[in-house]
Design an enzyme around this catalytic site. Structure first.
Site, PDB file in Angstrom:
ATOM      1  N   PRO A   2       0.828  -1.106   0.061  1.00 47.92           N
ATOM      2  CA  PRO A   2      -0.021  -0.149   0.150  1.00 47.92           C
ATOM      3  C   PRO A   2       0.775   1.126   0.100  1.00 47.92           C
ATOM      4  CG  PRO A   2      -0.818  -1.774   1.700  1.00 47.92           C
ATOM      5  CD  PRO A   2       0.400  -2.276   0.949  1.00 47.92           C
ATOM      6  N   GLU A   3       0.353   2.307  -0.660  1.00 45.20           N
ATOM      7  CA  GLU A   3       1.175   3.557  -1.012  1.00 45.20           C
ATOM      8  C   GLU A   3       0.300   4.649   0.083  1.00 45.20           C
ATOM      9  OE1 GLU A   3       2.289   4.668  -4.978  1.00 45.20           O
ATOM     10  OE2 GLU A   3       2.476   2.370  -5.402  1.00 45.20           O
TER      11      GLU A   3
END
Length: 298
Positions: A2-3
């Site tokens: 996840p960014e």
């Protein structure tokens, strides 16, 4: 992994169900994840009131009223799952970013649920991480920014301090491709492979271009491109490609709006097409897939 938009979405989901709540019970179900859980984590959590949340790069910080903060990193497969003891309970604010489960407390726990928190208000939040690349730590609130995982992070791209001048200073003299430079968390915090590719496309900058050549007109295009793509991705609940889901159990939808990421061989929306443009191209940089339009991005 996840960014920034996915982490921001999950953090907002946690805040919607935990902010102001007293944690009645906490439990760790293994020794740790990527690293061991801090000693006394469950004891510290039990009885504490959640005082708020903060995101730093790809990390979440849950602040407790005892002046301590719980640092959470989702790793590659981590997600937060929320249940209410009343399966029919409908929260005043939907827990966006948090995989919501309407089954109530009486059902068996999720597989790979390694940390559990139950609140006096009836919420049960579990940290589920099949691959165990995530991490949890307990730190003093005043020491957040000096923590070993946060101390070297660059500026937050959605805060006012992220300016053209700041980015130019970070890139000055860097003889490395701009794609690799932007993935360096010391340059900009929270960016990853997806959103760097998308931002470079919006700015019309080739991922092959050396970072040292960006200051000037290119930096003036790149800064707003970074902020706009992140802002739009957060509004869309992030991008769901593999493990990521929002707090309400729904998928993020920003992947439906990708201009270049994972679109190799497809037409470029900003080019008229052949013979001048061959469409989106994939190349490998530092072991990571990069997607771009060689004609539009120079």
């Amino acid at each position: 992994m996840p960014e920034l938009p996915e982490v921001e979405t999950v953090m907002r989901g946690l805040a919607s169900v935990l902010d102001g709540q007293v944690i009645r019970h906490a439990e760790t179900r293994r020794a740790g994840l990527r690293w061991p859980f801090p000693a006394g984590l469950a004891t510290t959590l039990a009885g504490a009131r959640v005082a708020g949340f903060r995101r730093r790069g790809k990390y979440m910080l849950m602040r407790l009223d005892g002046r301590e903060s719980v640092l959470i990193h989702l790793g590659m497969s981590g997600r937060m799952v929320a249940r209410h003891r009343d399966a029919a309970f409908v929260p005043r604010m939907a827990p966006q970013g948090l995989a919501s489960d309407a089954r109530g407390h009486n059902q068996p726990p999720e597989a790979h649920e390694h940390l559990v928190m139950e609140t006096e208000g009836g919420w049960r939040v579990g940290f589920v991480d099949p691959r165990r690349f995530g991490c949890v730590d307990l730190i003093a609130r005043e020491a957040e920014d000096s923590h070993k995982l946060l101390a070297g992070l660059g500026p937050e791209p959605l805060e006012p301090g992220f300016t053209v001048e700041v980015l130019e200073a970070a890139l000055s003299g860097k003889i490395t491709p701009i794609k690799a430079a932007l993935l360096d968390q010391k340059v900009v915090a929270g960016l990853g492979n997806i959103y760097v590719s998308e931002a470079l496309y919006r700015a019309g900058i080739s991922p092959r271009r050396l970072a040292a050549t960006i200051p000037g007109a290119r930096a003036e295009r790149l800064v707003p491109a970074i902020t706009s793509v992140l802002t739009e991705a957060i509004a869309a609940g992030g991008s769901s490609l593999r493990d990521y889901v929002r707090a309400d159990g729904e998928l993020g939808v920003f992947q439906e709006r990708f201009d270049v990421y994972d679109r190799a061989g497809q037409p470029c929306a900003r080019c008229p097409g052949p013979p001048g443009c061959a469409g989106i191209t994939r190349l490998v940089q530092s072991g990571r897939s990069t997607f771009y339009c060689p004609k539009h991005q120079r």
